[in-house]
Design a protein around this motif. Sequence first.
Motif, PDB file in Angstrom:
ATOM      1  N   ALA A 171       0.829  -1.195   0.000  1.00  0.00           N
ATOM      2  CA  ALA A 171       0.000   0.000   0.000  1.00  0.00           C
ATOM      3  C   ALA A 171       0.870   1.253   0.000  1.00  0.00           C
ATOM      4  O   ALA A 171       0.534   2.259  -0.598  1.00  0.00           O
ATOM      5  CB  ALA A 171      -0.914   0.001   1.210  1.00  0.00           C
TER       6      ALA A 171
ATOM      7  N   ALA B 196      -2.914   2.501   5.407  1.00  0.00           N
ATOM      8  CA  ALA B 196      -4.078   2.447   4.533  1.00  0.00           C
ATOM      9  C   ALA B 196      -5.190   3.388   5.006  1.00  0.00           C
ATOM     10  O   ALA B 196      -6.104   3.698   4.253  1.00  0.00           O
ATOM     11  CB  ALA B 196      -4.609   1.020   4.472  1.00  0.00           C
TER      12      ALA B 196
ATOM     13  N   ASP C 138     -18.187  -3.250   8.253  1.00  0.00           N
ATOM     14  CA  ASP C 138     -17.776  -4.628   8.506  1.00  0.00           C
ATOM     15  C   ASP C 138     -16.388  -4.898   7.944  1.00  0.00           C
ATOM     16  O   ASP C 138     -15.974  -6.040   7.818  1.00  0.00           O
ATOM     17  CB  ASP C 138     -18.764  -5.585   7.821  1.00  0.00           C
ATOM     18  N   LYS C 139     -15.680  -3.839   7.565  1.00  0.00           N
ATOM     19  CA  LYS C 139     -14.412  -4.039   6.866  1.00  0.00           C
ATOM     20  C   LYS C 139     -13.281  -4.338   7.829  1.00  0.00           C
ATOM     21  O   LYS C 139     -13.057  -3.593   8.786  1.00  0.00           O
ATOM     22  CB  LYS C 139     -14.092  -2.806   6.037  1.00  0.00           C
ATOM     23  N   VAL C 140     -12.592  -5.414   7.551  1.00  0.00           N
ATOM     24  CA  VAL C 140     -11.539  -5.885   8.451  1.00  0.00           C
ATOM     25  C   VAL C 140     -10.207  -5.271   8.031  1.00  0.00           C
ATOM     26  O   VAL C 140      -9.708  -5.543   6.945  1.00  0.00           O
ATOM     27  CB  VAL C 140     -11.458  -7.423   8.395  1.00  0.00           C
ATOM     28  N   ALA C 141      -9.644  -4.446   8.898  1.00  0.00           N
ATOM     29  CA  ALA C 141      -8.359  -3.811   8.593  1.00  0.00           C
ATOM     30  C   ALA C 141      -7.207  -4.746   8.954  1.00  0.00           C
ATOM     31  O   ALA C 141      -6.207  -4.809   8.264  1.00  0.00           O
ATOM     32  CB  ALA C 141      -8.232  -2.500   9.339  1.00  0.00           C
TER      33      ALA C 141
ATOM     34  N   GLU D 173     -11.734  -1.122  -3.534  1.00  0.00           N
ATOM     35  CA  GLU D 173     -12.488  -1.694  -2.427  1.00  0.00           C
ATOM     36  C   GLU D 173     -11.820  -2.951  -1.881  1.00  0.00           C
ATOM     37  O   GLU D 173     -12.274  -3.522  -0.898  1.00  0.00           O
ATOM     38  CB  GLU D 173     -13.907  -2.036  -2.887  1.00  0.00           C
TER      39      GLU D 173
ATOM     40  N   VAL E 129      -3.369  -4.226  -2.564  1.00  0.00           N
ATOM     41  CA  VAL E 129      -3.730  -3.264  -1.527  1.00  0.00           C
ATOM     42  C   VAL E 129      -3.759  -3.929  -0.156  1.00  0.00           C
ATOM     43  O   VAL E 129      -3.685  -3.262   0.865  1.00  0.00           O
ATOM     44  CB  VAL E 129      -5.083  -2.579  -1.813  1.00  0.00           C
TER      45      VAL E 129
ATOM     46  N   ARG F 178      -5.386  -2.395   3.149  1.00  0.00           N
ATOM     47  CA  ARG F 178      -6.733  -1.870   2.933  1.00  0.00           C
ATOM     48  C   ARG F 178      -7.760  -2.771   3.631  1.00  0.00           C
ATOM     49  O   ARG F 178      -7.658  -3.994   3.567  1.00  0.00           O
ATOM     50  CB  ARG F 178      -6.983  -1.832   1.422  1.00  0.00           C
ATOM     51  N   PRO F 179      -8.752  -2.157   4.297  1.00  0.00           N
ATOM     52  CA  PRO F 179      -9.783  -2.983   4.951  1.00  0.00           C
ATOM     53  C   PRO F 179     -10.603  -3.803   3.948  1.00  0.00           C
ATOM     54  O   PRO F 179     -10.936  -3.316   2.870  1.00  0.00           O
ATOM     55  CB  PRO F 179     -10.658  -1.949   5.652  1.00  0.00           C
ATOM     56  N   ILE F 180     -10.902  -5.048   4.331  1.00  0.00           N
ATOM     57  CA  ILE F 180     -11.586  -6.014   3.464  1.00  0.00           C
ATOM     58  C   ILE F 180     -12.902  -6.409   4.135  1.00  0.00           C
ATOM     59  O   ILE F 180     -12.951  -6.552   5.354  1.00  0.00           O
ATOM     60  CB  ILE F 180     -10.705  -7.276   3.294  1.00  0.00           C
ATOM     61  N   GLU F 181     -13.937  -6.611   3.338  1.00  0.00           N
ATOM     62  CA  GLU F 181     -15.225  -7.057   3.893  1.00  0.00           C
ATOM     63  C   GLU F 181     -15.059  -8.367   4.667  1.00  0.00           C
ATOM     64  O   GLU F 181     -14.360  -9.278   4.204  1.00  0.00           O
ATOM     65  CB  GLU F 181     -16.242  -7.272   2.767  1.00  0.00           C
TER      66      GLU F 181
END
Lengths: 279, 262
Positions: free
Chosen positions: A76, A124, A216-219, B172, B189, B211-214
């Motif tokens: 990133a 990120a 719900d995004k997992v960092a 995304e 990412v 990067r954040p992932i669902e």
Amino acid sequence: MPLDTSTYSLALLRIDGRRWNDLRRLHAQIHTQEAADGSSYLEMGHTKVMCVVTGPAEPQAGQQKRGTAGGGGAGALGGGQKDAASIVVNVVVAGFSSVDRKRRGRNDRRIQEMEITIQKALAANLHTHLFPHSTITVSLHVLSQDGSLLAALINATTLALIDAGIPMTDYITACTAGSTSSYAAGDDSADPLLDLNTQEEQELPFLTVATLGDSDKVAALVCESRVQVSRLEGMLVVGVDGCRQVRRLLDGIVRAKGSKMIKEGVVQRSDLMAVSLEE
Amino acid sequence: MPREAEPSLSERTFTLQAISEGLRVLAKVSAEVTVPFPDRPFDGIFQITSELGPMVAPSYEVNRPTETEVLLARLLEKTIRRSGALDTESLCLVAGQKCWSVRVDLHVLSADGNLIDSACFAVVAALRHFRKPDTSIEGETLTVYTPAEREPVPLSWLHSPFCATFDFFGDEGDIVVVDTTWLEEQLRVASCTFSLNKHGEICQISKLGGRPIEATLVIQCAQMALDKVKEFTDLLDAKLAEDAKRRDKGGLMAELSAENDR
């Protein structure tokens, strides 16, 4: 098992008296250090950490090299040292922080891994492109350990970065989630647990999850124990929900501090401020 | 007194070359008899060391671990050592006095992406193929037999964990790619590594930042990882069986017989 399974199955209470989806007491302060650009102190149960953020500042001679080493493999960040701020994370674990005194050197791989995790999660999330040719240094000090260490470090970092006023997409909050049965494939009645302490961490499989804001995004997701793959979903759902609870608590702390600063006249109330400060 | 085992290169070390497109990993296992750590008298010593030198890429320096190397070492440790793939108690010979020290040296000769998965595969394959000299204890005397005296024995292996790494692309982070090349890795990412065995047990998950992932995508990846790991297991089992067949010449009787092909 030290986790008293007999009482757990009877009353569904854990050793410290919590229910499965209870967080421990989360207490935090921001702007604890006057001299620093941003600072915070956070307690999750008996886990206590301090965070000091310096920067965005001009990179120091020695730091540039370390920053490059930290961001070298991060996809990133890429080679973006020139057009974005580099992030340097240092974690210091105090010798007196756990039950048995253990000296951890700077080269401890477990700590290095935590530093990299925090650094990459921040890279990120922060708008580093606004600060070219500069460094943001995050120093974390662990004063006391009682489980969920990585989660506490991430939460403290988020607070300190907000205090430093560095633009970011949203809060990154973290917490741990576990599962009550260690390894029995047929045990379907196993409950997921939220926010484990050291004793539970030693006995049960657990994971640390960090999410972005209310989504719900997992960092970040770190799991170091053996667990059935079918258990993962339940643990992740509970963990993500716990992160939302943590976010709400942290947000409350930031807002309370903000309104206090306005009342004391440290900062001027802006006309653009849409939120009401009276609660 | 126990004597130091005489290494014979063909029996005691095995080199495995995982050669895929441009990627070569070499894992070498060696064992010697040493004194166990005083705090764990009933356990043998098992260590994995990895080295990424300037041979892989000019940016790597000797004796100065980079981020990639630290993460690789941690990942192998969590996947293989901490998950209890090797039964370290079986390496103990005399409690508190003598034990086997098994050491895996991992050398990356050239890397073209997906380093973690191949490194883990190489280490597991090398350990499962490895045979250590047989020993016996009579009273206080420990005897280590040479390969000629007694057939070397395999390590007490409990389960075979494998890594599956998923790389995420797009704003995304919703495009998932497995087995990426070095070039693709520069553009990702985020990435997430799952370590599982064929029984569906997760040994380790690490999505270290990015990067954040669902969350739903993470669950899907875990299921895919299990399928991939089953494939890896079958591949390794087949290779090991093939090798065992090639080595098995019919035991001592065949060796002693005077018959030949002529």
